[in-house]
Design a protein around this motif. Structure first.
Motif, mmCIF file in Angstrom:
data_model
loop_
_atom_site.group_PDB
_atom_site.id
_atom_site.type_symbol
_atom_site.label_atom_id
_atom_site.label_comp_id
_atom_site.label_asym_id
_atom_site.label_seq_id
_atom_site.Cartn_x
_atom_site.Cartn_y
_atom_site.Cartn_z
ATOM 1 N N UNK A 79 77.527 65.650 116.913
ATOM 2 C CA UNK A 79 76.338 66.318 116.359
ATOM 3 C C UNK A 79 75.069 65.565 116.728
ATOM 4 N N UNK A 80 75.110 64.228 116.569
ATOM 5 C CA UNK A 80 73.935 63.413 116.871
ATOM 6 C C UNK A 80 73.594 63.476 118.356
ATOM 7 N N UNK A 81 74.626 63.496 119.220
ATOM 8 C CA UNK A 81 74.376 63.598 120.646
ATOM 9 C C UNK A 81 73.809 64.948 121.042
ATOM 10 N N UNK A 82 74.369 65.995 120.469
ATOM 11 C CA UNK A 82 73.871 67.344 120.755
ATOM 12 C C UNK A 82 72.416 67.490 120.334
ATOM 13 N N UNK A 83 72.042 66.883 119.195
ATOM 14 C CA UNK A 83 70.658 66.940 118.723
ATOM 15 C C UNK A 83 69.701 66.262 119.697
ATOM 16 N N UNK A 84 70.216 65.358 120.519
ATOM 17 C CA UNK A 84 69.395 64.678 121.519
ATOM 18 C C UNK A 84 69.382 65.413 122.854
ATOM 19 N N UNK A 97 80.158 47.995 112.817
ATOM 20 C CA UNK A 97 79.302 47.235 113.724
ATOM 21 C C UNK A 97 79.075 48.059 114.991
ATOM 22 N N UNK A 98 77.830 48.135 115.419
ATOM 23 C CA UNK A 98 77.468 48.849 116.636
ATOM 24 C C UNK A 98 76.912 47.835 117.628
ATOM 25 N N UNK A 151 80.460 41.376 123.841
ATOM 26 C CA UNK A 151 80.880 40.913 125.158
ATOM 27 C C UNK A 151 82.033 41.740 125.711
ATOM 28 N N UNK A 152 82.885 42.247 124.832
ATOM 29 C CA UNK A 152 84.043 43.037 125.270
ATOM 30 C C UNK A 152 83.702 44.517 125.483
ATOM 31 N N UNK A 153 82.482 44.924 125.215
ATOM 32 C CA UNK A 153 82.132 46.337 125.365
ATOM 33 C C UNK A 153 82.697 47.198 124.261
ATOM 34 N N UNK A 154 82.979 46.587 123.109
ATOM 35 C CA UNK A 154 83.468 47.328 121.939
ATOM 36 C C UNK A 154 82.251 47.739 121.124
ATOM 37 N N UNK A 155 81.703 48.879 121.490
ATOM 38 C CA UNK A 155 80.393 49.284 120.987
ATOM 39 C C UNK A 155 80.441 49.811 119.563
ATOM 40 N N UNK A 156 81.506 50.501 119.192
ATOM 41 C CA UNK A 156 81.645 51.051 117.847
ATOM 42 C C UNK A 156 82.933 50.508 117.250
ATOM 43 N N UNK A 157 82.791 49.658 116.244
ATOM 44 C CA UNK A 157 83.928 48.967 115.642
ATOM 45 C C UNK A 157 83.822 49.060 114.124
ATOM 46 N N UNK A 158 84.965 49.237 113.462
ATOM 47 C CA UNK A 158 85.002 49.187 112.009
ATOM 48 C C UNK A 158 85.956 48.102 111.560
ATOM 49 N N UNK A 159 85.459 47.135 110.794
ATOM 50 C CA UNK A 159 86.329 46.082 110.291
ATOM 51 C C UNK A 159 86.616 46.341 108.816
ATOM 52 N N UNK A 212 74.195 56.206 119.682
ATOM 53 C CA UNK A 212 73.597 56.727 120.914
ATOM 54 C C UNK A 212 72.504 55.806 121.442
ATOM 55 N N UNK A 213 71.742 55.176 120.543
ATOM 56 C CA UNK A 213 70.745 54.195 120.990
ATOM 57 C C UNK A 213 71.422 53.053 121.742
ATOM 58 N N UNK A 214 72.548 52.574 121.194
ATOM 59 C CA UNK A 214 73.270 51.481 121.847
ATOM 60 C C UNK A 214 73.829 51.925 123.196
ATOM 61 N N UNK A 215 74.281 53.175 123.277
ATOM 62 C CA UNK A 215 74.759 53.715 124.553
ATOM 63 C C UNK A 215 73.615 53.756 125.564
ATOM 64 N N UNK A 216 72.437 54.186 125.125
ATOM 65 C CA UNK A 216 71.267 54.216 126.017
ATOM 66 C C UNK A 216 70.947 52.824 126.547
#
Length: 324
Positions: free
Chosen positions: A31-36, A218-219, A268-276, A311-315
């Protein structure tokens, strides 16, 4: 109004008709991506094909809306070259983390030089939730990974109460609490050994779980929010999928210490979206990297735009790749 660079995004996930949009993080990100202005495609992991050095996905363009039961519209099938036709691949199908899942990471790893894959497929493969966390054992409750009944009995005798769970499980499935008398422990171990070829995880029971199991998101290595998941009556499992309830929360100093320790390695590992997951404000139990959830509840309590933050982090990642 902020202007966003429209992207073409292929989402590898579960079937669209089976998701609960009220709490599904992948749907929320879409949804957030489509809105962009991003163009979204949907495909399943079995729709991947490797042919003559290229990785292809049989996919359909998809539009999403926040109406349960009428939440998506799929277009006609297309064969996408994931290295040439899309800017981003979101690897978001739910576990089980089996050979099919591992194979998908190997295939997606082959497009990484051309297309950003989130989370990084090699890192996902090398960081299963209940094994990667062992790198941070000093934050964990006493933990054992084994198939040996005698070792489990010894562990129970030492700690009084334990929790037994599959090493590659998800959603709170097959998580058992064993009391000090060890009733049915032998039968339980027999069942685990019959059901799974790999060892299983045993941890000391933390009574604080009754007050909740906190999911912290964590993003790109930075804390973006948290939600406390409280077990239902008669349960030790707090997963929302098995009847847990969500509550607003804040981080403890210990939890901030844990996040500060994990953040640089996740980035560093490219783990952009993580839930601990943290119990009792201090005990780290899992680092979820395959298809973490929780952002819908976090946004509901905190009013944050976590989907937008992703999406900001992806950008930022895309801009860094373009600059190289």
């Amino acid at each position: 109004m902020t202007q966003f660079n429209p992207l073409t995004v292929a989402v590898q996930m579960d079937p669209m008709d089976g998701i609960n949009i009220a709490g599904d993080s992948t749907f929320h990100i879409m949804l957030a991506g489509q809105a962009r202005g991003h163009k979204l495609y949907h495909y399943l992991a079995p729709d991947l094909t490797y042919r003559d050095g290229r990785v292809l996905a049989k996919a359909r363009p998809v539009q999403v809306q926040k109406v349960q039961g009428d939440h998506f519209v799929l277009g006609d099938w297309e064969m996408l070259d994931l290295g040439r036709d899309v800017d981003v691949v979101l690897m978001r199908q739910d576990p089980p983390f089996d050979l099919s899942y591992i194979t998908a990471t190997h295939l997606l790893e082959r497009v990484q030089a051309e297309t950003l894959v989130v989370n990084d497929p090699a890192s996902v493969r090398d960081a299963p939730e209940k094994l990667f966390v062992l790198d941070y054992a000093h934050f964990m409750p006493p933990t054992m990974i084994t198939r040996d009944l005698a070792e489990v009995k010894s562990f129970l005798a030492e700690h009084g109460e334990i929790v037994v769970k599959p090493l590659y499980g998800n959603g709170g499935v097959a998580v058992f609490h064993v009391g000090a008398n060890g009733a049915n422990l032998s039968s339980l171990v027999e069942l685990f050994k019959e059901k799974w070829v790999e060892p299983f995880m045993v941890q000391a029971f933390i009574p604080g779980v009754a007050e909740g199991d906190k999911r912290i998101v964590l993003v790109d290595g930075e804390v973006m929010g948290a939600v406390n998941r409280i077990p239902g009556k008669g349960e030790i499992r707090s997963n929302l999928a098995v009847g847990g309830s969500a509550a607003k929360t804040e981080l403890t100093d210990r939890e901030r210490e844990i996040c500060a320790a994990l953040g640089p390695e996740l980035k560093a590992r490219g783990l952009l979206f993580v839930g601990i997951d943290v119990i009792g404000g201090e005990w780290l139990t899992e680092i979820n990297v395959t298809s973490p959830t929780g952002i819908v509840s976090i946004e509901a309590f905190d009013g944050t735009d976590t989907g937008g933050m992703i999406w900001d982090a992806i950008d930022v990642r895309l801009a860094a790749r373009a600059a190289d």
